[in-house]
Design a protein around this motif. Structure first.
Motif, PDB file in Angstrom:
ATOM      1  N   THR A 189     -85.306  66.812  89.771  1.00 50.67           N
ATOM      2  CA  THR A 189     -83.867  66.967  89.607  1.00 50.67           C
ATOM      3  C   THR A 189     -83.569  67.570  88.237  1.00 50.67           C
ATOM      4  N   GLY A 190     -82.361  68.138  88.113  1.00 46.75           N
ATOM      5  CA  GLY A 190     -81.919  68.705  86.854  1.00 46.75           C
ATOM      6  C   GLY A 190     -80.958  67.784  86.138  1.00 46.75           C
ATOM      7  N   ILE A 191     -80.092  68.361  85.317  1.00 43.71           N
ATOM      8  CA  ILE A 191     -79.203  67.554  84.493  1.00 43.71           C
ATOM      9  C   ILE A 191     -78.169  66.813  85.334  1.00 43.71           C
ATOM     10  N   LEU A 192     -77.899  67.270  86.571  1.00 46.32           N
ATOM     11  CA  LEU A 192     -76.970  66.569  87.447  1.00 46.32           C
ATOM     12  C   LEU A 192     -77.654  65.444  88.223  1.00 46.32           C
ATOM     13  N   GLY A 193     -78.919  65.226  87.951  1.00 45.88           N
ATOM     14  CA  GLY A 193     -79.614  64.083  88.532  1.00 45.88           C
ATOM     15  C   GLY A 193     -79.798  64.138  90.029  1.00 45.88           C
ATOM     16  N   GLY A 194     -79.804  65.331  90.623  1.00 44.45           N
ATOM     17  CA  GLY A 194     -79.983  65.435  92.061  1.00 44.45           C
ATOM     18  C   GLY A 194     -78.751  65.073  92.862  1.00 44.45           C
ATOM     19  N   LEU A 195     -77.614  64.869  92.188  1.00 47.40           N
ATOM     20  CA  LEU A 195     -76.386  64.451  92.858  1.00 47.40           C
ATOM     21  C   LEU A 195     -75.300  65.521  92.766  1.00 47.40           C
ATOM     22  N   GLY A 196     -75.682  66.751  92.486  1.00 46.43           N
ATOM     23  CA  GLY A 196     -74.706  67.829  92.443  1.00 46.43           C
ATOM     24  C   GLY A 196     -74.194  68.166  93.837  1.00 46.43           C
ATOM     25  N   PRO A 197     -73.004  68.776  93.938  1.00 44.32           N
ATOM     26  CA  PRO A 197     -72.438  69.111  95.252  1.00 44.32           C
ATOM     27  C   PRO A 197     -73.323  70.096  96.010  1.00 44.32           C
ATOM     28  N   TYR A 198     -73.637  69.753  97.251  1.00 42.53           N
ATOM     29  CA  TYR A 198     -74.442  70.602  98.134  1.00 42.53           C
ATOM     30  C   TYR A 198     -75.804  70.937  97.529  1.00 42.53           C
ATOM     31  N   GLY A 199     -76.344  69.996  96.789  1.00 38.40           N
ATOM     32  CA  GLY A 199     -77.673  70.169  96.211  1.00 38.40           C
ATOM     33  C   GLY A 199     -77.715  71.008  94.958  1.00 38.40           C
ATOM     34  N   PHE A 200     -76.564  71.382  94.409  1.00 42.74           N
ATOM     35  CA  PHE A 200     -76.529  72.215  93.202  1.00 42.74           C
ATOM     36  C   PHE A 200     -77.017  71.415  91.992  1.00 42.74           C
ATOM     37  N   ASP A 201     -77.856  72.036  91.175  1.00 46.55           N
ATOM     38  CA  ASP A 201     -78.358  71.386  89.967  1.00 46.55           C
ATOM     39  C   ASP A 201     -78.682  72.441  88.929  1.00 46.55           C
ATOM     40  N   LEU A 202     -78.829  72.019  87.693  1.00 45.86           N
ATOM     41  CA  LEU A 202     -79.043  72.930  86.571  1.00 45.86           C
ATOM     42  C   LEU A 202     -80.152  72.409  85.664  1.00 45.86           C
ATOM     43  N   ALA A 203     -80.752  73.340  84.906  1.00 47.61           N
ATOM     44  CA  ALA A 203     -81.694  72.934  83.858  1.00 47.61           C
ATOM     45  C   ALA A 203     -80.926  72.198  82.753  1.00 47.61           C
ATOM     46  N   PRO A 204     -81.583  71.341  81.996  1.00 44.22           N
ATOM     47  CA  PRO A 204     -83.019  71.057  82.022  1.00 44.22           C
ATOM     48  C   PRO A 204     -83.428  70.154  83.185  1.00 44.22           C
ATOM     49  N   TYR A 205     -84.666  70.391  83.654  1.00 48.83           N
ATOM     50  CA  TYR A 205     -85.226  69.616  84.750  1.00 48.83           C
ATOM     51  C   TYR A 205     -86.148  68.535  84.203  1.00 48.83           C
ATOM     52  N   GLY A 206     -86.513  67.621  85.093  1.00 50.93           N
ATOM     53  CA  GLY A 206     -87.437  66.555  84.715  1.00 50.93           C
ATOM     54  C   GLY A 206     -88.510  66.382  85.767  1.00 50.93           C
ATOM     55  N   PRO A 207     -89.479  65.526  85.506  1.00 48.16           N
ATOM     56  CA  PRO A 207     -90.549  65.315  86.487  1.00 48.16           C
ATOM     57  C   PRO A 207     -90.017  64.602  87.724  1.00 48.16           C
ATOM     58  N   PRO A 208     -90.571  64.874  88.894  1.00 51.38           N
ATOM     59  CA  PRO A 208     -90.194  64.103  90.084  1.00 51.38           C
ATOM     60  C   PRO A 208     -90.655  62.657  89.940  1.00 51.38           C
ATOM     61  N   VAL A 209     -89.831  61.717  90.401  1.00 54.45           N
ATOM     62  CA  VAL A 209     -90.157  60.301  90.209  1.00 54.45           C
ATOM     63  C   VAL A 209     -89.891  59.505  91.476  1.00 54.45           C
ATOM     64  N   LEU A 210     -90.567  58.377  91.583  1.00 56.34           N
ATOM     65  CA  LEU A 210     -90.228  57.302  92.523  1.00 56.34           C
ATOM     66  C   LEU A 210     -89.441  56.255  91.751  1.00 56.34           C
ATOM     67  N   HIS A 211     -88.307  55.838  92.279  1.00 59.08           N
ATOM     68  CA  HIS A 211     -87.520  54.763  91.682  1.00 59.08           C
ATOM     69  C   HIS A 211     -87.915  53.443  92.344  1.00 59.08           C
ATOM     70  N   ILE A 212     -88.200  52.437  91.536  1.00 55.81           N
ATOM     71  CA  ILE A 212     -88.630  51.133  92.051  1.00 55.81           C
ATOM     72  C   ILE A 212     -87.792  50.041  91.406  1.00 55.81           C
ATOM     73  N   LEU A 213     -87.263  49.159  92.232  1.00 53.21           N
ATOM     74  CA  LEU A 213     -86.559  47.972  91.750  1.00 53.21           C
ATOM     75  C   LEU A 213     -87.225  46.754  92.383  1.00 53.21           C
ATOM     76  N   ALA A 214     -87.902  45.946  91.553  1.00 55.58           N
ATOM     77  CA  ALA A 214     -88.615  44.759  92.022  1.00 55.58           C
ATOM     78  C   ALA A 214     -87.874  43.513  91.568  1.00 55.58           C
ATOM     79  N   GLN A 215     -87.717  42.542  92.494  1.00 51.37           N
ATOM     80  CA  GLN A 215     -86.999  41.312  92.182  1.00 51.37           C
ATOM     81  C   GLN A 215     -87.768  40.099  92.708  1.00 51.37           C
ATOM     82  N   HIS A 216     -87.651  39.014  91.947  1.00 50.98           N
ATOM     83  CA  HIS A 216     -88.232  37.722  92.326  1.00 50.98           C
ATOM     84  C   HIS A 216     -87.306  36.651  91.755  1.00 50.98           C
TER      85      HIS A 216
END
Length: 309
Positions: free
Chosen positions: A173-200
Motif C-alpha cells: 500500500t501507499g500513503i493512503l494505506g490501501g484505502l483510497g477510492p477505487y484502489g487509488f494510492d500514491l507513493a511513498p509505498y511500504g512493504p506488504p504486511v499481514l496484520h495480526i491481532l492476538a487476544q487472551h
C-alpha cells in the motif's frame, strides 16, 4: 562395547535435553539457550525475547489497525487463492516505486502464540487465544470496511493454540494505506504486511504488522530498502525488535508458494481497559496520529458514510 555406549546415551539423553533448555533472564531479556532450529511443534523452552516497557500501548510494536474490521468469520482461509489467480500482484521494495507481476504466491501460514512473563522464559500459550488476521488483496487494496459488505474477504479469525491459515501474499500500500477510492494510492509505498491481532483473557492484546516481502523468482524473504515513510510509520515510533519471530520461511518457486511458521509473544495483562479503548486512544479522531493507525470501522464508524471504503 558400542552397545553399552548407545545404552548410556539413551539414558542420559533426557538430562542433556533438560540441561540445554534452560534460560536465564536479566533485565526483561530471555536468552535463547536451546537450538534455534528446533522443531516448530516441539518448541524450545526459551527464545530471545525483549519485553517492552511497563508502559504498554497496543500500537507500541509498530502495528496499524487502520483497516481492521471486527466480527469476521472463523475460518482458515484469509484470501481465497482461487479468487486471485489472475489478479495483478503489486509490491514495493523501496518507498518510491511499486511494480506488478502476474501471479501472487500462495502462503501457508502457521502461527504459535507464546506467553512471556517478565524476567522469565516464554512458554507456549496453548489455550484460549483468539487470533484475528487481515491483509490487502494482491493488488494492495483492502476489502470493504462497511458492516455486511465483503465479509470475510481477506479477513479471518480462529480460536485455539496453534493456528494454520492459507492465503495469497499481500500487496503493498501507499500513503493512503490501501484505502483510497477505487484502489487509488500514491507513493511513498511500504512493504506488504499481514496484520495480526492476538487476544487472551489474561494477556495484553498484541497488534502486529508482519512484512511479507519476497524475491520475485526465488520467493526468498528480502528486506524493505530504506525506511517506511507512509503515514502509519511516521506518526509512531519505528520498531527495531517486534514481539514475533519467523521460525521458518520455506519457499517453493515451482509451486509458487511459501510455508511460514511464526511465533508471536504475548505479555501479561496490565489493566482491564477494553479492546475498543486500547484501539481508539485519541480524544479527537482524524489527526494524523490517529487516522493512520486507529481503525475507522471501530473508532469513527460514522465516517464510513462519507467515504467509499
Amino acid at each position: 562395547m558400542r552397545k553399552y555406549y548407545y545404552l548410556l546415551s539413551f539414558l542420559l539423553y533426557p538430562l542433556l535435553i533438560h540441561a540445554d533448555a534452560t534460560c536465564a533472564a536479566e533485565d526483561g531479556v530471555c536468552t535463547l539457550t536451546n537450538n534455534e532450529e528446533a522443531s516448530f511443534h516441539s518448541p524450545p523452552a526459551c527464545r530471545t525475547v525483549v519485553l517492552s516497557s511497563s508502559v504498554y500501548d497496543i500500537y507500541s510494536n509498530g502495528g496499524s489497525a487502520q483497516a481492521y474490521k471486527p466480527h469476521q468469520p472463523e475460518k482458515n482461509e484469509i484470501c481465497n487463492p482461487s479468487l486471485y489467480e489472475s489478479s495483478r500482484y503489486r509490491t514495493a521494495s523501496w518507498p518510491f516505486y511499486s511494480s506488478s507481476s502476474a501471479r501472487a504466491p500462495q502462503l501457508k501460514l502457521t502461527i504459535q502464540p507464546w506467553r512471556c512473563e517478565e524476567s522469565t522464559c516464554c512458554e507456549w500459550q496453548n489455550a484460549n487465544v483468539t487470533l484475528e488476521i487481515w491483509q490487502t488483496r494482491p493488488d494492495g487494496t483492502y476489502s470493504s470496511l462497511r458492516p455486511g459488505q465483503q465479509e470475510g474477504d481477506c479477513r479471518a479469525h480462529q480460536q485455539g493454540d496453534i493456528f494454520t491459515f492459507t492465503t495469497v501474499v499481500p500487496g503493498s500500500t501507499g500513503i493512503l494505506g490501501g484505502l483510497g477510492p477505487y484502489g487509488f494510492d500514491l507513493a511513498p509505498y511500504g512493504p506488504p504486511v499481514l496484520h495480526i491481532l492476538a487476544q487472551h483473557p489474561d494477556m495484553e492484546p498484541l497488534l502486529l504488522n508482519v512484512p511479507i516481502l519476497t524475491q520475485r523468482t526465488t520467493l526468498e524473504s528480502k528486506p524493505f530498502r530504506y525506511s517506511d515513510w507512509r503515514g502509519a510509520a511516521w506518526t509512531q515510533p519505528q520498531v527495531d525488535v517486534a514481539p514475533y519471530h519467523i521460525a521458518m520461511w520455506e519457499p517453493n518457486s515451482a509451486a509458487n508458494s511459501i510455508d511460514i511458521h511464526l511465533d508471536v509473544y504475548l505479555q501479561p495483562q496490565k489493566d482491564r481497559v477494553s479492546l475498543t479503548k486500547k484501539l481508539c486512544r485519541s480524544w479527537i479522531y482524524g489527526l494524523p496520529s490517529s487516522f493512520f493507525v486507529e481503525p475507522i470501522s471501530v473508532c469513527a464508524a460514522s465516517m464510513l458514510d462519507f467515504f467509499a471504503l
